[in-house]
Design a protein around this motif. Structure first.
Motif, PDB file in Angstrom:
ATOM      1  N   THR A  60     -17.209  46.760  29.704  1.00 42.52           N
ATOM      2  CA  THR A  60     -16.838  45.622  30.427  1.00 42.52           C
ATOM      3  C   THR A  60     -18.591  45.776  31.158  1.00 42.52           C
ATOM      4  OG1 THR A  60     -14.505  45.717  30.576  1.00 42.52           O
ATOM      5  CG2 THR A  60     -15.998  45.165  32.875  1.00 42.52           C
ATOM      6  N   TRP A  61     -18.617  44.273  31.979  1.00 45.79           N
ATOM      7  CA  TRP A  61     -19.530  44.393  32.909  1.00 45.79           C
ATOM      8  C   TRP A  61     -19.199  43.289  33.727  1.00 45.79           C
ATOM      9  CZ3 TRP A  61     -25.034  45.042  32.625  1.00 45.79           C
ATOM     10  CH2 TRP A  61     -25.543  45.046  31.800  1.00 45.79           C
ATOM     11  N   THR A  62     -19.583  44.238  35.107  1.00 46.11           N
ATOM     12  CA  THR A  62     -18.340  44.329  36.377  1.00 46.11           C
ATOM     13  C   THR A  62     -19.934  43.798  37.076  1.00 46.11           C
ATOM     14  OG1 THR A  62     -19.280  46.496  36.849  1.00 46.11           O
ATOM     15  CG2 THR A  62     -17.177  46.084  36.342  1.00 46.11           C
ATOM     16  N   TYR A  63     -19.529  42.435  38.328  1.00 40.93           N
ATOM     17  CA  TYR A  63     -19.949  42.174  39.070  1.00 40.93           C
ATOM     18  C   TYR A  63     -19.721  42.997  40.337  1.00 40.93           C
ATOM     19  CZ  TYR A  63     -21.804  40.230  34.577  1.00 40.93           C
ATOM     20  OH  TYR A  63     -22.402  40.038  33.360  1.00 40.93           O
ATOM     21  N   ARG A  64     -20.206  43.490  41.414  1.00 41.73           N
ATOM     22  CA  ARG A  64     -20.051  44.472  42.096  1.00 41.73           C
ATOM     23  C   ARG A  64     -20.827  44.429  43.691  1.00 41.73           C
ATOM     24  NH1 ARG A  64     -17.729  49.507  39.959  1.00 41.73           N
ATOM     25  NH2 ARG A  64     -17.437  49.477  42.262  1.00 41.73           N
ATOM     26  N   ILE A  65     -20.129  44.175  44.761  1.00 41.21           N
ATOM     27  CA  ILE A  65     -21.171  44.054  46.040  1.00 41.21           C
ATOM     28  C   ILE A  65     -22.105  45.119  45.898  1.00 41.21           C
ATOM     29  CG2 ILE A  65     -21.144  44.396  48.053  1.00 41.21           C
ATOM     30  CD1 ILE A  65     -17.746  42.826  47.518  1.00 41.21           C
ATOM     31  N   ARG A  66     -21.661  46.718  45.836  1.00 41.35           N
ATOM     32  CA  ARG A  66     -22.441  47.594  45.514  1.00 41.35           C
ATOM     33  C   ARG A  66     -22.826  48.180  44.507  1.00 41.35           C
ATOM     34  NH1 ARG A  66     -19.427  47.591  50.780  1.00 41.35           N
ATOM     35  NH2 ARG A  66     -20.850  47.383  52.684  1.00 41.35           N
ATOM     36  N   PRO A  67     -23.363  49.222  43.546  1.00 39.09           N
ATOM     37  CA  PRO A  67     -23.614  49.812  42.997  1.00 39.09           C
ATOM     38  C   PRO A  67     -22.866  51.131  42.603  1.00 39.09           C
ATOM     39  CG  PRO A  67     -25.751  50.135  43.045  1.00 39.09           C
ATOM     40  CD  PRO A  67     -24.553  48.655  44.273  1.00 39.09           C
ATOM     41  N   SER A  68     -22.346  51.286  41.615  1.00 40.62           N
ATOM     42  CA  SER A  68     -21.812  52.276  41.950  1.00 40.62           C
ATOM     43  C   SER A  68     -21.975  53.983  42.817  1.00 40.62           C
ATOM     44  CB  SER A  68     -20.587  53.428  41.311  1.00 40.62           C
ATOM     45  OG  SER A  68     -19.723  52.155  40.562  1.00 40.62           O
ATOM     46  N   VAL A  69     -23.716  53.777  42.330  1.00 39.83           N
ATOM     47  CA  VAL A  69     -24.358  55.045  42.262  1.00 39.83           C
ATOM     48  C   VAL A  69     -24.386  55.250  44.320  1.00 39.83           C
ATOM     49  CG1 VAL A  69     -25.988  54.958  40.774  1.00 39.83           C
ATOM     50  CG2 VAL A  69     -26.436  53.439  42.194  1.00 39.83           C
ATOM     51  N   VAL A  70     -23.943  54.530  45.235  1.00 37.19           N
ATOM     52  CA  VAL A  70     -23.738  54.584  46.388  1.00 37.19           C
ATOM     53  C   VAL A  70     -22.814  54.761  47.245  1.00 37.19           C
ATOM     54  CG1 VAL A  70     -23.813  52.680  48.907  1.00 37.19           C
ATOM     55  CG2 VAL A  70     -25.880  52.336  46.292  1.00 37.19           C
ATOM     56  N   MET A  71     -23.456  56.999  47.219  1.00 34.33           N
ATOM     57  CA  MET A  71     -22.090  57.268  47.626  1.00 34.33           C
ATOM     58  C   MET A  71     -22.988  58.665  47.784  1.00 34.33           C
ATOM     59  SD  MET A  71     -20.972  58.457  43.721  1.00 34.33           S
ATOM     60  CE  MET A  71     -19.565  60.021  44.034  1.00 34.33           C
ATOM     61  N   GLY A  72     -21.883  59.436  48.140  1.00 30.08           N
ATOM     62  CA  GLY A  72     -22.527  60.861  48.833  1.00 30.08           C
ATOM     63  C   GLY A  72     -22.200  62.235  48.154  1.00 30.08           C
TER      64      GLY A  72
END
Length: 440
Positions: A60-72
């Motif tokens: 699935t292609w998702t179009y999101r506000i921030r990519p999932s890599v933005v995390m601790g």
């Protein structure tokens, strides 16, 4: 809190779905344009290998506000109930040949959400090798609130038994009640709310190939579960900043990472790997109209195939309300031993082979080649029954069935809810053998 009347679904098992929560958020013509609409980030989610055959490939292609890599960074997860969630393999707990059964576990008195409410009772295979299953129950009385979860070890097949669930996922929202099932692909982030305040049910964690619809074979084009009856969410998102926690299960270990935004920020998506739900009442039951008791494979809703044709890593089988009309036939499940290991649960009513001791919310395990079947009183009753057409109603049982032996967790073996005397339900079976006198 959203109820079923506010949610909209897309239908069709495994279809290529597309949905957007803001008009124009879904790129047209290209999945990964140089610039996605509205400043969104394109992120592909794959729950099978890139090169999986087309009919099995799920992405699935998702179009999101921030990519999932933005995390601790992840660190070990701290819980007040360590050790209740287990993952295969269990090297120190060999699979038992004994038949096992548990009474329903109670809803806790202290606050406990869906994740902390997991209790593992049996596992097989090896999550790191992506083979086998884990069998859990959940008992919860609070929402996940500022916490989110994803499971890197396997796909989650969730079977509510008491209380509705509102699943808030990256791809949208699903409202699921007892009598329905919820499947969340490996790796999808989600949060569970409890619209009725408390909830209890079952989870089968599928380490193996994603669940698919079984082939119908000689049944033909109709029967069993129909593609059109599977419901997928429409896009819904949160643009929310704050202090959040992302919990993950990875190689059997729980980790946590901090987030400064909600990860449920997918504004649009297109693909065929997404959470879905299914109403078990829509299953088109096939049964005998002449004689003999057919194999339970005719009640298979979903299957996770193994590398041996016809032998599943996981079969999800149900025993729903249905007519029984077979002539000169012992109608409950007969006594049997087989190569598959069986884990049974009861959503509501009374299971026809176990009229006492097997309660809604309870669970049993019968490993491969271990004998099992109807209790003594059921045998006597069914052997003498007048065989008129009979409607099995107000009962819904299910089975997680696997080609691999199930190891019981140390907690499961020592649990107060385990019925230590389960085997005595067969003690009353009498000897009926007798030959006619010679010459008669």
């Amino acid at each position: 809190m959203s109820g079923p009347e506010t949610l909209h679904y897309q239908t069709g098992f495994g279809n290529e779905h597309e949905t957007e929560a803001a008009q124009g958020a879904l790129p047209q013509g290209r999945f990964n344009p140089q610039k996605a609409p509205y400043g969104l980030y394109a992120e592909q989610f794959s729950s099978t290998a890139f090169t999986a055959p087309r009919h099995l490939n799920r992405r699935t292609w998702t179009y999101r506000i921030r990519p999932s890599v933005v995390m601790g960074d992840y660190e070990p997860y701290r819980t007040e109930q360590p050790g209740l969630i287990c993952t295969g393999p269990l090297h120190d707990s060999p699979p038992p040949p004994n038949s096992l059964r548990w009474d329903p576990f109670p809803i806790p008195e202290e606050p406990q959400d869906f994740i902390d409410g997991w209790i593992t009772l049996a596992v097989n295979g090896d999550a790191r090798l992506q083979v086998g299953i884990g069998v859990h129950i959940y008992c919860a009385n609070s929402n996940m609130d500022q916490r989110f979860f994803y499971n890197a070890d396997g796909e989650l097949l969730i079977v509510p038994q008491q209380g509705a669930l509102l699943a808030l996922t990256e791809m949208g929202r699903l409202y699921v009640t007892p009598g329905e099932i919820l499947v969340i692909p490996r790796g999808v982030k989600f949060q569970i709310e409890l619209p009725e305040g408390t909830a209890r049910g079952y989870i089968c964690e599928n380490y193996g190939a994603p669940l698919e619809l079984p082939e119908r074979g000689p049944v033909g084009a109709n029967g069993f579960a129909n593609n059109r009856d599977f419901c997928y969410p429409t896009a819904w998102y949160e643009d929310k900043d704050g202090s959040f926690l992302l919990v993950t299960k990875f190689a059997g270990v729980l980790y946590q990472a901090t987030l400064e935004h909600s990860p449920l920020d997918v504004v649009a998506w297109v693909g065929n790997s997404a959470p879905y739900k299914y109403d078990l009442a829509r299953f088109n039951t096939i049964n005998t109209v002449s004689y003999d008791h057919p194999d339970p494979s005719i009640f298979t809703v979903l299957t996770s195939p193994s590398d041996r044709p016809g032998t599943a890593n996981l079969d999800f089988v149900i025993f729903p309300p249905r007519w029984m009309v077979a002539e000169d036939t012992f109608r409950p499940p007969w006594f049997h031993r087989n190569v598959m290991s069986e884990c049974m649960g009861l959503i509501q009513g009374v299971y026809d082979a176990k009229e006492a001791g097997f309660e809604p919310g309870g669970l049993s395990v019968h490993n491969c080649m271990s004998p099992h079947g109807p209790e003594a009183e059921v045998f006597e009753k069914a052997s003498a029954a007048v065989l008129a057409p009979e409607r099995y109603k107000n009962s819904l049982a299910f089975m997680f069935e696997s080609r691999y032996m199930l190891a019981t967790t140390p907690f499961g073996l020592g649990a107060l809810k385990r019925q230590k005397d389960y085997v005595t339900c067969w003690k009353g079976l009498k000897k009926h053998f007798s030959l006619p006198p010679q010459g008669a």
